[in-house]
Design a protein around this motif. Structure first.
Motif, short mmCIF file in Angstrom:
data_model
loop_
_atom_site.label_atom_id
_atom_site.label_comp_id
_atom_site.label_asym_id
_atom_site.label_seq_id
_atom_site.Cartn_x
_atom_site.Cartn_y
_atom_site.Cartn_z
N VAL A 169 -12.31 1.34 5.04
CA VAL A 169 -11.15 1.59 5.90
C VAL A 169 -11.70 1.73 7.30
N LYS B 230 0.85 -1.20 0.00
CA LYS B 230 0.00 0.00 0.00
C LYS B 230 0.88 1.24 0.00
N THR C 287 -8.00 3.82 -2.07
CA THR C 287 -8.81 4.34 -0.95
C THR C 287 -9.49 5.63 -1.41
N PHE D 70 -11.73 1.11 -1.24
CA PHE D 70 -11.88 1.14 0.22
C PHE D 70 -12.32 2.54 0.65
N ASP E 193 -3.08 3.99 -1.63
CA ASP E 193 -3.74 4.85 -0.66
C ASP E 193 -3.74 6.26 -1.23
N LYS F 298 -6.76 8.23 -1.20
CA LYS F 298 -7.81 8.98 -0.49
C LYS F 298 -8.41 10.08 -1.36
N LEU G 256 -9.98 -2.66 5.45
CA LEU G 256 -8.58 -2.29 5.58
C LEU G 256 -8.42 -1.72 6.98
N SER H 155 -11.66 6.29 10.50
CA SER H 155 -10.21 6.43 10.35
C SER H 155 -9.51 6.11 11.67
N VAL I 136 -13.11 5.33 3.28
CA VAL I 136 -12.74 5.68 4.66
C VAL I 136 -14.02 5.82 5.47
N PRO J 73 -5.95 0.04 9.21
CA PRO J 73 -4.65 0.70 9.37
C PRO J 73 -4.37 0.99 10.84
#
Ligand SMILES: O=C(O)c1cc(=O)[nH]c(=O)n1[C@@H]1O[C@H](COP(=O)(O)O)[C@@H](O)[C@H]1O
Length: 349
Positions: free
Chosen positions: A268, A129, A193, A218, A163, A165, A289, A223, A220, A291
């Motif tokens: 996420v 990632k 993402t 994915f 990633d 976003k 996912l 978070s 978010v 994180p």
């Protein structure tokens, strides 16, 4: 270097076939990954022209060409997890990291980082990632390094979750989708993402293109950071929180797109806030996912507690804590494989 050779029409394309073949054939033959990647670099000075028909053929027989996704994203993840464990290796070359590895915080230092993490990742982890910002900060050369990393990883059979976003109004979402999803994207990846705060429906072009190209998205939802809580736990008038609303939207979309299967839209979902009490995560019918493992305090045990209802649908990611043991590729590899084994034990996948 400019070349006298030019594409001669739609039947021909600039194609990454040669490096993909070098890697596919080179690794089994025992060539060091770094040697294969040196050959890749030589190719940046050459021009490779191959017929489109050959590219599609190579993709269809499984040479792993970028964009040659031959199975739904969730199935590819299941295969990768079965082989390497549920770890996502976060490739975040911050300025501090490069300096800590005695590399210059420059495009050249970033190129060296890419060589090292390719060496460390291929054959050791199933999913990587890269965080786009760490490459974008080096301008066009950083984006070129990101493209090389993505292409090399996918050519070697790894899944790349970018990633990025991204998230915007519908017409711009379409452009983001064209940038990263599908074989003709600017930088084709396996999944991206997205941030949904311009509205779930505004992401539809991204979701549509992901579905059309067997890629993943994915969203978010929760978070890992503390600052996200105020917004994501805020309640709608009907008392549903923002994150519950998002999970419900993802579930509806997955049930529509892939009834009875794990769908292409993931979430996420940071495990750093403890086990969720007001969600039916399994009903989302998608991947998670997770994180925040390592540097942000999550452990394999907290990941397992968070996803107790759906341990088979989790990809847990760590970036800084794994990269901290570099730059020696064998130490990086060992640290990623150790964490993957711990996650596998904790999640019993
Ligand atoms: O989407 C992500 O990967 C992500 C989501 C999130 O909620 N929190 C989060 O830290 N991340 C990313 O995970 C990476 C940080 O991971 P660590 O270095 O392991 O803490 C960064 O690239 C973040 O952008």
């Amino acid at each position: 270097m400019s070349s006298p050779i030019r594409p001669v029409g739609p039947a021909w394309t600039w194609a990454p076939l040669a490096p993909a073949l070098v890697r596919r054939l080179g690794y089994p033959l025992g060539l060091l990954p770094t040697a294969a990647d040196r050959l890749w670099r030589v190719r940046t000075e050459w021009v490779t022209i191959v017929p489109m028909s050959l590219v599609s053929k190579a993709g269809s027989v499984g040479f792993g060409l970028p964009g040659s996704s031959s199975a739904p994203f969730a199935d590819r993840v299941r295969t990768a997890v079965g082989r390497y464990g549920p770890l996502v290796f976060g490739l975040d070359p911050s300025g501090d990291l490069l300096t800590g590895w005695s590399l210059p915080d420059t495009p050249d230092g970033l190129e060296r980082f890419v060589d090292i993490v390719l060496d460390a990742s291929v054959g050791a982890v199933g999913v990587v990632k890269p965080q786009a910002a760490f490459y974008e900060r080096h301008g066009w050369r950083g984006i070129r390094s990101l493209a090389r990393l993505v292409e090399s990883c996918r050519g070697a059979g790894l899944l790349v979750l970018l990633d990025a976003k991204r998230g915007d109004i519908g017409s711009t979402s379409q452009a983001y989708a064209e940038a990263y999803l599908g074989p003709d994207a600017g930088i084709p990846v396996d999944a991206i993402t997205v941030t949904p705060y311009l509205g779930f429906a505004a992401m539809q072009p991204i979701l549509d293109r992901a579905v059309a190209s067997d890629a993943g998205v994915f969203v978010v939802t929760r978070s890992s950071n503390a600052e996200g809580r105020a917004l994501q736990s805020a309640r709608h008038a009907d008392t549903v929180t923002v994150e519950q609303h998002l999970v419900a939207n993802i579930a509806a979309e997955n049930n529509r797109l892939a009834p009875g299967r794990v769908g292409p839209i993931g979430s996420v979902f940071g495990p750093t806030h403890g086990p969720p009490t007001d969600f039916d995560l399994r009903a989302m019918n998608g991947l998670f996912l997770a994180p925040g493992v390592g540097a942000q305090g999550a452990t394999p045990a907290t990941v397992a507690a968070c996803f107790a209802d759906c341990p088979d649908r989790v990809l847990a990611s760590a970036s800084r804590s794994l990269l901290a043991v570099g730059p020696d590729p064998s130490r990086l590899r060992h640290s990623a494989q150790t964490l993957a084994a711990h996650l596998r034990d904790a999640l019993r996948t």
